[in-house]
Scaffold this motif. Structure first.
Motif, PDB file in Angstrom:
ATOM      1  N   VAL A 224      -4.116  -1.782  -4.452  1.00 30.35           N
ATOM      2  CA  VAL A 224      -3.730  -0.386  -4.041  1.00 30.35           C
ATOM      3  C   VAL A 224      -2.358  -0.161  -4.879  1.00 30.35           C
ATOM      4  O   VAL A 224      -2.060   0.804  -5.151  1.00 30.35           O
ATOM      5  N   GLU A 225      -1.560  -1.411  -4.496  1.00 25.94           N
ATOM      6  CA  GLU A 225      -0.084  -1.136  -4.991  1.00 25.94           C
ATOM      7  C   GLU A 225      -0.154  -0.828  -6.553  1.00 25.94           C
ATOM      8  O   GLU A 225       0.714  -0.238  -7.263  1.00 25.94           O
ATOM      9  N   GLU A 226      -0.836  -1.403  -7.291  1.00 26.28           N
ATOM     10  CA  GLU A 226      -0.893  -1.379  -8.831  1.00 26.28           C
ATOM     11  C   GLU A 226      -1.901  -0.238  -9.092  1.00 26.28           C
ATOM     12  O   GLU A 226      -1.458   0.495 -10.405  1.00 26.28           O
ATOM     13  N   TYR A 227      -2.773   0.128  -8.660  1.00 23.59           N
ATOM     14  CA  TYR A 227      -3.812   1.253  -8.885  1.00 23.59           C
ATOM     15  C   TYR A 227      -3.498   2.497  -7.944  1.00 23.59           C
ATOM     16  O   TYR A 227      -4.456   3.470  -8.445  1.00 23.59           O
ATOM     17  N   GLY A 228      -2.986   2.435  -7.007  1.00 23.20           N
ATOM     18  CA  GLY A 228      -2.649   3.353  -6.028  1.00 23.20           C
ATOM     19  C   GLY A 228      -4.038   3.729  -5.342  1.00 23.20           C
ATOM     20  O   GLY A 228      -4.831   3.190  -5.039  1.00 23.20           O
ATOM     21  N   LEU A 229      -3.896   5.161  -4.579  1.00 21.55           N
ATOM     22  CA  LEU A 229      -4.848   5.550  -3.758  1.00 21.55           C
ATOM     23  C   LEU A 229      -6.136   5.645  -4.606  1.00 21.55           C
ATOM     24  O   LEU A 229      -7.307   5.305  -4.102  1.00 21.55           O
ATOM     25  N   ILE A 230      -5.779   6.213  -5.786  1.00 23.61           N
ATOM     26  CA  ILE A 230      -7.198   6.380  -6.708  1.00 23.61           C
ATOM     27  C   ILE A 230      -7.951   5.141  -6.866  1.00 23.61           C
ATOM     28  O   ILE A 230      -9.015   5.088  -6.560  1.00 23.61           O
ATOM     29  N   GLY A 231      -7.124   4.063  -7.082  1.00 25.96           N
ATOM     30  CA  GLY A 231      -7.973   2.509  -7.250  1.00 25.96           C
ATOM     31  C   GLY A 231      -8.497   2.224  -5.954  1.00 25.96           C
ATOM     32  O   GLY A 231      -9.657   1.551  -5.964  1.00 25.96           O
ATOM     33  N   GLY A 232      -7.860   2.425  -4.528  1.00 29.60           N
ATOM     34  CA  GLY A 232      -8.114   1.894  -3.441  1.00 29.60           C
ATOM     35  C   GLY A 232      -9.565   2.789  -3.083  1.00 29.60           C
ATOM     36  O   GLY A 232     -10.356   2.053  -2.536  1.00 29.60           O
ATOM     37  N   LEU A 233      -9.625   3.971  -3.477  1.00 31.61           N
ATOM     38  CA  LEU A 233     -10.616   4.745  -2.982  1.00 31.61           C
ATOM     39  C   LEU A 233     -11.713   4.240  -4.146  1.00 31.61           C
ATOM     40  O   LEU A 233     -13.117   4.430  -3.645  1.00 31.61           O
ATOM     41  N   PHE A 234     -11.588   4.060  -4.919  1.00 29.13           N
ATOM     42  CA  PHE A 234     -12.769   3.565  -6.063  1.00 29.13           C
ATOM     43  C   PHE A 234     -13.377   2.250  -5.779  1.00 29.13           C
ATOM     44  O   PHE A 234     -14.683   2.332  -5.669  1.00 29.13           O
ATOM     45  N   ILE A 235     -12.692   1.447  -5.115  1.00 30.94           N
ATOM     46  CA  ILE A 235     -13.174   0.130  -4.579  1.00 30.94           C
ATOM     47  C   ILE A 235     -14.212   0.703  -3.356  1.00 30.94           C
ATOM     48  O   ILE A 235     -15.324   0.013  -3.060  1.00 30.94           O
ATOM     49  N   ILE A 236     -13.370   1.488  -2.470  1.00 31.37           N
ATOM     50  CA  ILE A 236     -14.253   1.943  -1.099  1.00 31.37           C
ATOM     51  C   ILE A 236     -15.745   2.450  -1.844  1.00 31.37           C
ATOM     52  O   ILE A 236     -16.620   2.155  -1.246  1.00 31.37           O
ATOM     53  N   VAL A 237     -15.778   3.502  -2.663  1.00 32.17           N
ATOM     54  CA  VAL A 237     -16.875   4.146  -3.174  1.00 32.17           C
ATOM     55  C   VAL A 237     -17.618   3.120  -3.772  1.00 32.17           C
ATOM     56  O   VAL A 237     -18.989   3.208  -3.470  1.00 32.17           O
ATOM     57  N   ILE A 238     -17.481   2.086  -4.486  1.00 28.25           N
ATOM     58  CA  ILE A 238     -18.157   1.056  -4.896  1.00 28.25           C
ATOM     59  C   ILE A 238     -19.262   0.308  -3.834  1.00 28.25           C
ATOM     60  O   ILE A 238     -20.311   0.085  -4.022  1.00 28.25           O
ATOM     61  N   TYR A 239     -18.374  -0.074  -2.959  1.00 26.85           N
ATOM     62  CA  TYR A 239     -19.107  -0.751  -1.869  1.00 26.85           C
ATOM     63  C   TYR A 239     -20.078   0.278  -0.983  1.00 26.85           C
ATOM     64  O   TYR A 239     -21.105  -0.087  -0.618  1.00 26.85           O
ATOM     65  N   LEU A 240     -19.672   1.367  -0.758  1.00 28.47           N
ATOM     66  CA  LEU A 240     -20.607   2.542  -0.196  1.00 28.47           C
ATOM     67  C   LEU A 240     -21.848   2.690  -1.101  1.00 28.47           C
ATOM     68  O   LEU A 240     -22.836   3.006  -0.458  1.00 28.47           O
ATOM     69  N   PHE A 241     -21.538   2.757  -2.511  1.00 27.47           N
ATOM     70  CA  PHE A 241     -22.623   3.230  -3.281  1.00 27.47           C
ATOM     71  C   PHE A 241     -23.643   2.039  -3.327  1.00 27.47           C
ATOM     72  O   PHE A 241     -24.808   2.059  -3.487  1.00 27.47           O
ATOM     73  N   LEU A 242     -22.965   0.722  -3.179  1.00 29.50           N
ATOM     74  CA  LEU A 242     -23.743  -0.428  -3.376  1.00 29.50           C
ATOM     75  C   LEU A 242     -24.759  -0.542  -1.721  1.00 29.50           C
ATOM     76  O   LEU A 242     -25.943  -0.715  -1.898  1.00 29.50           O
TER      77      LEU A 242
ATOM     78  N   ASN B 131       2.354  -4.803 -12.111  1.00 32.19           N
ATOM     79  CA  ASN B 131       3.465  -4.324 -11.793  1.00 32.19           C
ATOM     80  C   ASN B 131       3.639  -4.357 -10.302  1.00 32.19           C
ATOM     81  O   ASN B 131       4.854  -4.053  -9.758  1.00 32.19           O
ATOM     82  N   SER B 132       2.987  -5.272  -9.495  1.00 25.22           N
ATOM     83  CA  SER B 132       3.001  -5.500  -8.050  1.00 25.22           C
ATOM     84  C   SER B 132       4.254  -6.279  -8.007  1.00 25.22           C
ATOM     85  O   SER B 132       4.588  -7.252  -8.763  1.00 25.22           O
ATOM     86  N   THR B 133       4.968  -5.844  -6.561  1.00 26.49           N
ATOM     87  CA  THR B 133       6.288  -6.638  -6.546  1.00 26.49           C
ATOM     88  C   THR B 133       5.888  -7.691  -5.231  1.00 26.49           C
ATOM     89  O   THR B 133       6.024  -8.467  -4.783  1.00 26.49           O
ATOM     90  N   GLU B 134       5.203  -7.217  -4.324  1.00 26.73           N
ATOM     91  CA  GLU B 134       4.701  -7.596  -3.163  1.00 26.73           C
ATOM     92  C   GLU B 134       3.706  -8.791  -3.112  1.00 26.73           C
ATOM     93  O   GLU B 134       3.558  -9.747  -2.278  1.00 26.73           O
TER      94      GLU B 134
ATOM     95  N   ILE C  71       0.842  -1.128   0.016  1.00 23.79           N
ATOM     96  CA  ILE C  71       0.010  -0.104  -0.279  1.00 23.79           C
ATOM     97  C   ILE C  71       0.976   1.394  -0.113  1.00 23.79           C
ATOM     98  O   ILE C  71       0.558   2.379  -0.682  1.00 23.79           O
ATOM     99  N   ALA C  72       1.913   1.347   0.758  1.00 17.97           N
ATOM    100  CA  ALA C  72       2.848   2.318   1.075  1.00 17.97           C
ATOM    101  C   ALA C  72       3.555   2.941  -0.446  1.00 17.97           C
ATOM    102  O   ALA C  72       3.679   3.792  -0.625  1.00 17.97           O
ATOM    103  N   THR C  73       4.030   1.479  -0.984  1.00 20.96           N
ATOM    104  CA  THR C  73       4.674   1.754  -2.530  1.00 20.96           C
ATOM    105  C   THR C  73       3.810   2.014  -3.559  1.00 20.96           C
ATOM    106  O   THR C  73       4.283   2.484  -4.529  1.00 20.96           O
ATOM    107  N   GLY C  74       2.285   2.039  -3.480  1.00 21.70           N
ATOM    108  CA  GLY C  74       1.703   2.152  -4.585  1.00 21.70           C
ATOM    109  C   GLY C  74       1.400   3.697  -4.852  1.00 21.70           C
ATOM    110  O   GLY C  74       1.019   3.919  -5.958  1.00 21.70           O
TER     111      GLY C  74
END
Length: 394
Positions: free
Chosen positions: A273-291, A253-256, A241-244
């Protein structure tokens, strides 16, 4: 495409959420199964193809579940509970042992395993929705209403908790939410919580996996005082998560993923999150909240208690499980074996999650049909609405 869409009913936004989660799952699983493929001596594509067909099977079950009138699940719930409790007993006694836990039943001749707690979640939620809706007139009666409800919750909780405490705790929390919505008195809910606390203490201090539970909690609370081997999973999840960063390292491109024990299931969120960064991680959260938001709208529109309780229980279960998985990945909770709904690679988890989505869509479909009939007006429309209401009461 139009012909396919015309056959799907219910909340269109939930269908869109399902499609997005399936696409995310395919990308994340393909990226994170390289090490698993190497260990099995197969190509990554073969694992992806297997996962794809599992997703297709899940969507097919979702379609079938959403076409069935949700009111029939009230009758099915009794049969599910009759089947589930013996299966949970059988799993504890004769199930396949993985990581010192007996959670799976091997399906003879298929090479597949069946996790009974997935069935138990669906069975208990549908049973509670049915019982609470049918006992509303005497909901305060201890003998007629409270004892059957408390007994079902506590029995399923203890049978799951002995092998899978995290799943049991989430299901218990969903059950308490349903009791609150179902107008169970505060005193009775307090009694259920007290009984659950006693059972939880017994599992943690006397259960067969007490050493594992205590070790995970201690590792979470005092990571600096334990061996690095015990905090290996959480450490590498945090590194991922930190290196994302904000935008991530890019797809594939994930190494972990090469270090995490289960980057395609328990820690798939860390890989994303490592591959898609903070943007990808927040997108997942928004999807479940919208659900959750769309499901709450279904709950508020449901004309009868059973539909509202059914949609509420299943939506709470899915979203709580999702945020539990993500919390573990970012270090906000001890390590557990909870998959990310409809994203993590898995068999029974995908199938039963798909059925849960299908049941929610069935409730939504019924609401849409009722609104269409009432909007159409006329004697014929009124007759159909009345017939529907009679069936609901029956």
């Amino acid at each position: 495409m139009h012909r396919i869409l015309s056959k799907t009913k219910g909340d269109r936004w939930i269908w869109l959420i399902v499609i997005m989660l399936c696409v995310i799952s395919m990308l994340a699983v393909y990226s994170s199964t390289g090490t698993l493929a190497y260990k099995r001596g197969v190509g990554t594509e073969s694992i992806l193809i297997k996962h794809f067909f599992m997703m297709v099977g899940g969507v097919a079950l979702m379609y079938i579940a959403h076409k069935l009138d949700y009111r029939y699940y009230a009758g099915i719930s009794k049969m599910l509970m009759v089947v589930t409790i013996p299966l949970l007993f059988y799993t504890l006694a004769f199930g396949s042992h993985v990581n010192d836990a007996s959670r799976w039943i091997a399906i003879p001749g298929t090479g597949l395993t069946f996790q009974t707690s997935d069935l138990a979640k669906l069975a208990l939620i549908t049973y509670l929705a049915r019982t609470l809706s049918r006992k509303q007139e005497n909901i305060k009666d201890v003998k007629q209403s409270f004892i059957p409800i408390m007994g079902s919750v506590c029995v399923v909780f203890i049978l799951i908790a002995l092998a899978n405490l995290s799943t049991a705790l989430m299901l218990f929390g969903v059950s308490i939410l349903l009791l609150i919505i179902g107008r169970i008195s505060v005193k009775q809910i307090a009694v259920v919580c007290l009984a659950g606390a006693v059972l939880l203490a017994g599992v943690i201090f006397l259960g067969p996996r007490r050493a594992t539970y205590m070790s995970r909690v201690n590792t979470f609370l005092h990571p600096e005082k334990v061996d690095k081997d015990k905090s290996f999973q959480s450490d590498h999840a945090k590194i991922a998560i930190a290196t994302g960063g904000v935008a991530g390292k890019g797809p594939g491109n994930s190494t972990e993923r090469n270090f995490l024990p289960h980057p395609y299931s328990d820690f798939i969120y860390a890989t994303i999150v490592e591959e898609y960064g903070l943007i990808g991680g927040l997108f997942i959260i928004v999807i479940y909240l919208f659900l959750l938001y769309r499901c709450i709208k279904i709950v508020t529109k449901a004309p009868k208690a059973f539909g509202a309780l059914l949609a509420a229980g299943l939506s709470f279960s899915l979203t709580i499980q999702a945020f539990a998985n993500m919390a573990v990945a970012v270090g906000l909770g001890p390590v557990t074996g909870v998959p990310l709904p409809l994203v993590s690679m898995g068999g029974t988890s995908i199938l039963f999650t798909s059925v849960a989505f299908g049941i929610i869509l069935s409730v939504s479909r019924h609401i849409d049909e009722n609104e269409a009939l009432k909007g159409a007006g006329g004697k014929e429309g009124a007759k159909k609405v009345v017939v529907g209401e009679i069936l609901e009461v029956a």
